[in-house]
Motif scaffolding. Structure first.
Motif, PDB file in Angstrom:
ATOM      1  N   VAL A 162       6.744 -17.643  -1.109  1.00  0.00           N
ATOM      2  CA  VAL A 162       5.466 -17.702  -1.618  1.00  0.00           C
ATOM      3  C   VAL A 162       4.779 -16.782  -2.036  1.00  0.00           C
ATOM      4  CG1 VAL A 162       3.472 -19.412  -2.037  1.00  0.00           C
ATOM      5  CG2 VAL A 162       5.978 -20.084  -1.846  1.00  0.00           C
ATOM      6  N   ALA A 163       4.178 -16.299  -2.655  1.00  0.00           N
ATOM      7  CA  ALA A 163       2.896 -14.846  -1.635  1.00  0.00           C
ATOM      8  C   ALA A 163       1.676 -15.158  -1.051  1.00  0.00           C
ATOM      9  CB  ALA A 163       2.696 -13.856  -2.728  1.00  0.00           C
ATOM     10  N   GLU A 164       1.561 -14.723  -0.082  1.00  0.00           N
ATOM     11  CA  GLU A 164      -0.472 -15.306   0.410  1.00  0.00           C
ATOM     12  C   GLU A 164      -1.497 -14.819  -0.369  1.00  0.00           C
ATOM     13  OE1 GLU A 164      -0.412 -13.575   4.249  1.00  0.00           O
ATOM     14  OE2 GLU A 164       1.107 -14.393   5.054  1.00  0.00           O
ATOM     15  N   VAL A 165      -2.125 -15.558   0.024  1.00  0.00           N
ATOM     16  CA  VAL A 165      -3.684 -15.066  -1.047  1.00  0.00           C
ATOM     17  C   VAL A 165      -4.679 -14.837   0.343  1.00  0.00           C
ATOM     18  CG1 VAL A 165      -5.186 -16.186  -2.339  1.00  0.00           C
ATOM     19  CG2 VAL A 165      -2.821 -16.806  -3.384  1.00  0.00           C
ATOM     20  N   GLY A 166      -5.443 -13.809  -0.800  1.00  0.00           N
ATOM     21  CA  GLY A 166      -6.123 -13.126   0.668  1.00  0.00           C
ATOM     22  C   GLY A 166      -7.028 -12.299  -0.396  1.00  0.00           C
ATOM     23  N   PRO A 167      -8.201 -11.589   0.443  1.00  0.00           N
ATOM     24  CA  PRO A 167      -9.128 -10.753   0.401  1.00  0.00           C
ATOM     25  C   PRO A 167      -8.989  -8.938  -0.881  1.00  0.00           C
ATOM     26  CG  PRO A 167      -8.998 -10.497   2.067  1.00  0.00           C
ATOM     27  CD  PRO A 167      -7.712 -11.269   2.067  1.00  0.00           C
ATOM     28  N   VAL A 168      -9.337  -8.532  -1.182  1.00  0.00           N
ATOM     29  CA  VAL A 168      -8.934  -7.108  -1.880  1.00  0.00           C
ATOM     30  C   VAL A 168      -9.168  -6.265  -0.579  1.00  0.00           C
ATOM     31  CG1 VAL A 168     -10.186  -5.488  -3.033  1.00  0.00           C
ATOM     32  CG2 VAL A 168     -10.236  -8.194  -3.813  1.00  0.00           C
ATOM     33  N   GLY A 169      -7.445  -5.175  -0.881  1.00  0.00           N
ATOM     34  CA  GLY A 169      -7.360  -4.138   0.477  1.00  0.00           C
ATOM     35  C   GLY A 169      -7.649  -3.110  -0.447  1.00  0.00           C
ATOM     36  N   ALA A 170      -6.379  -2.203   0.152  1.00  0.00           N
ATOM     37  CA  ALA A 170      -6.961  -0.442  -0.464  1.00  0.00           C
ATOM     38  C   ALA A 170      -6.240  -0.381  -1.506  1.00  0.00           C
ATOM     39  CB  ALA A 170      -7.429   0.282   1.022  1.00  0.00           C
ATOM     40  N   TYR A 171      -5.360  -1.139  -2.214  1.00  0.00           N
ATOM     41  CA  TYR A 171      -4.724  -0.866  -3.023  1.00  0.00           C
ATOM     42  C   TYR A 171      -4.024  -2.034  -3.706  1.00  0.00           C
ATOM     43  CZ  TYR A 171      -3.831   3.154  -0.561  1.00  0.00           C
ATOM     44  OH  TYR A 171      -3.597   4.091   0.202  1.00  0.00           O
ATOM     45  N   LEU A 172      -4.256  -1.950  -5.503  1.00  0.00           N
ATOM     46  CA  LEU A 172      -4.208  -3.145  -6.013  1.00  0.00           C
ATOM     47  C   LEU A 172      -3.124  -2.497  -6.748  1.00  0.00           C
ATOM     48  CD1 LEU A 172      -5.352  -5.405  -7.525  1.00  0.00           C
ATOM     49  CD2 LEU A 172      -5.935  -4.175  -8.877  1.00  0.00           C
ATOM     50  N   HIS A 173      -2.438  -3.769  -7.143  1.00  0.00           N
ATOM     51  CA  HIS A 173      -0.712  -3.007  -8.046  1.00  0.00           C
ATOM     52  C   HIS A 173      -0.724  -4.524  -8.601  1.00  0.00           C
ATOM     53  CE1 HIS A 173       0.931  -1.283  -4.265  1.00  0.00           C
ATOM     54  NE2 HIS A 173      -0.261  -2.741  -3.854  1.00  0.00           N
ATOM     55  N   GLU A 174      -0.472  -3.446 -10.151  1.00  0.00           N
ATOM     56  CA  GLU A 174      -0.664  -4.588 -11.823  1.00  0.00           C
ATOM     57  C   GLU A 174       1.470  -4.179 -11.718  1.00  0.00           C
ATOM     58  OE1 GLU A 174      -2.417  -4.539 -15.869  1.00  0.00           O
ATOM     59  OE2 GLU A 174      -2.062  -2.893 -15.017  1.00  0.00           O
ATOM     60  N   PRO A 175       1.904  -5.895 -11.463  1.00  0.00           N
ATOM     61  CA  PRO A 175       3.208  -5.594 -11.921  1.00  0.00           C
ATOM     62  C   PRO A 175       3.814  -5.397 -13.281  1.00  0.00           C
ATOM     63  CG  PRO A 175       2.437  -7.518 -10.426  1.00  0.00           C
ATOM     64  CD  PRO A 175       1.223  -7.432 -10.739  1.00  0.00           C
ATOM     65  N   ASP A 176       4.471  -5.676 -13.633  1.00  0.00           N
ATOM     66  CA  ASP A 176       5.534  -4.728 -14.950  1.00  0.00           C
ATOM     67  C   ASP A 176       5.543  -6.277 -15.779  1.00  0.00           C
ATOM     68  OD1 ASP A 176       7.108  -3.145 -16.855  1.00  0.00           O
ATOM     69  OD2 ASP A 176       7.878  -4.925 -17.229  1.00  0.00           O
ATOM     70  N   VAL A 208      -1.703  -8.304  -7.777  1.00  0.00           N
ATOM     71  CA  VAL A 208      -1.146  -8.192  -6.269  1.00  0.00           C
ATOM     72  C   VAL A 208      -2.159  -7.367  -5.170  1.00  0.00           C
ATOM     73  CG1 VAL A 208       0.867  -7.525  -3.980  1.00  0.00           C
ATOM     74  CG2 VAL A 208       0.880  -8.658  -6.829  1.00  0.00           C
ATOM     75  N   THR A 209      -2.937  -7.145  -4.018  1.00  0.00           N
ATOM     76  CA  THR A 209      -3.722  -6.404  -3.443  1.00  0.00           C
ATOM     77  C   THR A 209      -2.861  -5.782  -1.696  1.00  0.00           C
ATOM     78  OG1 THR A 209      -5.604  -5.803  -3.015  1.00  0.00           O
ATOM     79  CG2 THR A 209      -4.993  -7.685  -2.447  1.00  0.00           C
ATOM     80  N   SER A 210      -2.845  -4.277  -1.459  1.00  0.00           N
ATOM     81  CA  SER A 210      -2.446  -4.236  -0.220  1.00  0.00           C
ATOM     82  C   SER A 210      -3.396  -3.577   0.233  1.00  0.00           C
ATOM     83  CB  SER A 210      -0.556  -4.065  -0.143  1.00  0.00           C
ATOM     84  OG  SER A 210      -1.192  -2.454  -0.380  1.00  0.00           O
ATOM     85  N   ASP A 211      -3.013  -3.825   2.224  1.00  0.00           N
ATOM     86  CA  ASP A 211      -4.412  -2.711   2.938  1.00  0.00           C
ATOM     87  C   ASP A 211      -3.317  -1.060   2.966  1.00  0.00           C
ATOM     88  OD1 ASP A 211      -5.841  -4.719   3.229  1.00  0.00           O
ATOM     89  OD2 ASP A 211      -4.259  -5.779   4.990  1.00  0.00           O
ATOM     90  N   THR A 212      -2.097  -1.589   3.143  1.00  0.00           N
ATOM     91  CA  THR A 212      -1.649   0.206   3.064  1.00  0.00           C
ATOM     92  C   THR A 212      -0.833   0.560   2.021  1.00  0.00           C
ATOM     93  OG1 THR A 212       0.548  -0.596   4.022  1.00  0.00           O
ATOM     94  CG2 THR A 212      -1.119  -0.092   5.612  1.00  0.00           C
ATOM     95  N   LEU A 213      -0.277   1.828   1.065  1.00  0.00           N
ATOM     96  CA  LEU A 213       0.079   1.836   0.289  1.00  0.00           C
ATOM     97  C   LEU A 213       1.959   2.096   0.261  1.00  0.00           C
ATOM     98  CD1 LEU A 213      -0.088   3.097  -3.073  1.00  0.00           C
ATOM     99  CD2 LEU A 213      -0.249   4.991  -1.753  1.00  0.00           C
ATOM    100  N   ALA A 214       2.234   1.265  -0.709  1.00  0.00           N
ATOM    101  CA  ALA A 214       3.993   0.857  -0.991  1.00  0.00           C
ATOM    102  C   ALA A 214       3.787   0.712  -2.242  1.00  0.00           C
ATOM    103  CB  ALA A 214       4.623  -0.378  -0.234  1.00  0.00           C
TER     104      ALA A 214
END
Length: 395
Positions: free
Chosen positions: A269-283, A311-317
């Protein structure tokens, strides 16, 4: 195109005319038609040849250069499997050791072509006589392929030596509208699924909007995208699903292929949280298969909203299963506020992405009335229950 048009097209003169036509150009089609008629070419043949020229041009996206030697109907082209996907269908039957495959609803013969290209003997059956004739033309280079006009569900599979079955039921009504209810397919999904009782190696192509509740528990359900477009879902049974039942996504981008499969047991189950430095748009295939949380896990991110696939993240992966963006700005949605922010950036060309909002991108673009030389991408979505705008740039 009617039977008379097809007959003329398959004559030596008709086939020569089709091969001699220049690349299809909508703006020149009427001029070319008039010239051919003045030259004494039968009007029915002119119409049939130009129709095929137009369909061949459209078919390039699915069949590449093979389209130049094929014939099509409009409906058959729309439902046909892309060659790159059909090849993966065929590999399942080859890997399962099938010795003769029945394509029960072969249409124009695209999947049967892919199977024949791997050396699999195919019995391709089509209920529509005209479409069956076109499939015969398209499979003419494969001596192991047999096309039959008739009802594929009426076949005696054992008597025909069939040990693998494929079906791509029609999913459009007579008016051309898509049917999303599997019970409204022609033939219905349940009717096709009954075949696995006698032929376990069954594969069924279905619409990507099929609800998960309609997927049988013994199926491997795989959603497939090609260069960002979700093109189908497939249900695979028995030896065609060597890893067993479950959900998966296959993402094809150029020559690259990435597969994501649900793990055994419960999905994380993915967590829900605030906008980070990156946004990811799943295929889209990942979203349709319900595996967004696995992408969130891969990029070490979290969801912006429990019901929205961003999906958002604080670091880029980065991930081959998602498109990643750097977040430049976040603001509550408001026309005046957004217009000011974009004009300050000198934006004149805008890409608008949206999920979880009723905003119509084309209407918004007109209302913004932007002028400038810069390009930008904005994402309209819901965060913590409120409409927000993210200004982003591709990583």
């Amino acid at each position: 195109m009617d039977a008379a048009g097809l007959t003329q097209l398959l004559s030596p003169d008709g086939w020569a005319l089709l091969g001699a036509l220049p690349p299809y150009d909508e703006s020149r089609a009427m001029v070319l038609s008039d010239r051919l008629r003045r030259d004494g070419v039968n009007p029915d043949l002119v119409s049939a040849a130009l129709t095929q020229s137009r369909l061949r041009a459209k078919a390039k996206d699915k069949f590449d250069d093979f389209a130049d030697g094929m014939l099509f109907t409009q409906a058959g082209l729309e439902q046909s499997t892309r060659l790159v996907v059909g090849a993966r269908h065929a590999r399942r039957y080859a890997a399962a050791g099938c010795t003769r495959v029945a394509d029960l609803t072969c249409g124009i013969g695209g999947d049967a072509m892919a199977m024949s290209a791997l050396g699999l003997p195919v019995l391709a059956v089509e209920v529509d006589e005209m479409t069956a004739a076109i499939a015969t033309v398209n499979l003419r280079h494969f001596p192991e392929a047999v096309v039959r006009h008739g009802d594929g569900l009426a076949l005696d599979l054992a008597a025909e030596g069939i040990d693998g079955v494929f079906s791509d039921p029609a999913r459009r009504s007579a008016s051309g509208r898509r049917r999303h209810d599997p019970a409204a397919y022609t033939p219905s999904l349940d009717t096709v699924l009954a075949l696995r009782e006698t032929t376990p190696a069954l594969g069924v192509k279905v619409g990507p909007a099929i609800p998960h509740a309609a997927v049988p528990e013994d199926a491997e359900a795989q959603w497939v995208s090609v260069d960002g477009e979700v093109v189908e879902a497939g249900l695979w049974f028995g030896p065609l699903a060597p890893d067993g039942p479950g959900r998966s996504a296959l993402v094809l981008r150029g020559a690259a292929a990435t597969m994501l499969r649900a793990p055994e047991g419960e999905l994380p189950v993915a967590e829900v949280g605030p906008v980070g430095a990156y946004l990811h748009e799943p295929d889209g295939a990942v979203i349709r298969s319900g595996l967004v949380s696995l992408v969130a896990q891969e990029v070490q991110g979290r969801l912006l909203d429990r019901t929205i696939a961003y999906v958002t993240s604080d670091t880029l992966a980065t991930s081959d299963l998602a498109t990643s963006y750097r977040v430049l700005d976040v603001m509550p949605f408001g026309l005046k506020r957004l217009r000011t922010a974009l004009r300050e950036r000198g934006v004149g060309r805008l890409t608008i992405k949206k999920r979880g909002t009723a905003v119509v991108p084309e209407q918004l673009r007109k209302q913004l009335d932007l002028r400038g030389d810069a390009e930008a991408t904005v994402v309209l979505t819901r965060i913590a229950g409120s409409q927000q705008v993210l200004v982003v740039e591709p990583v």
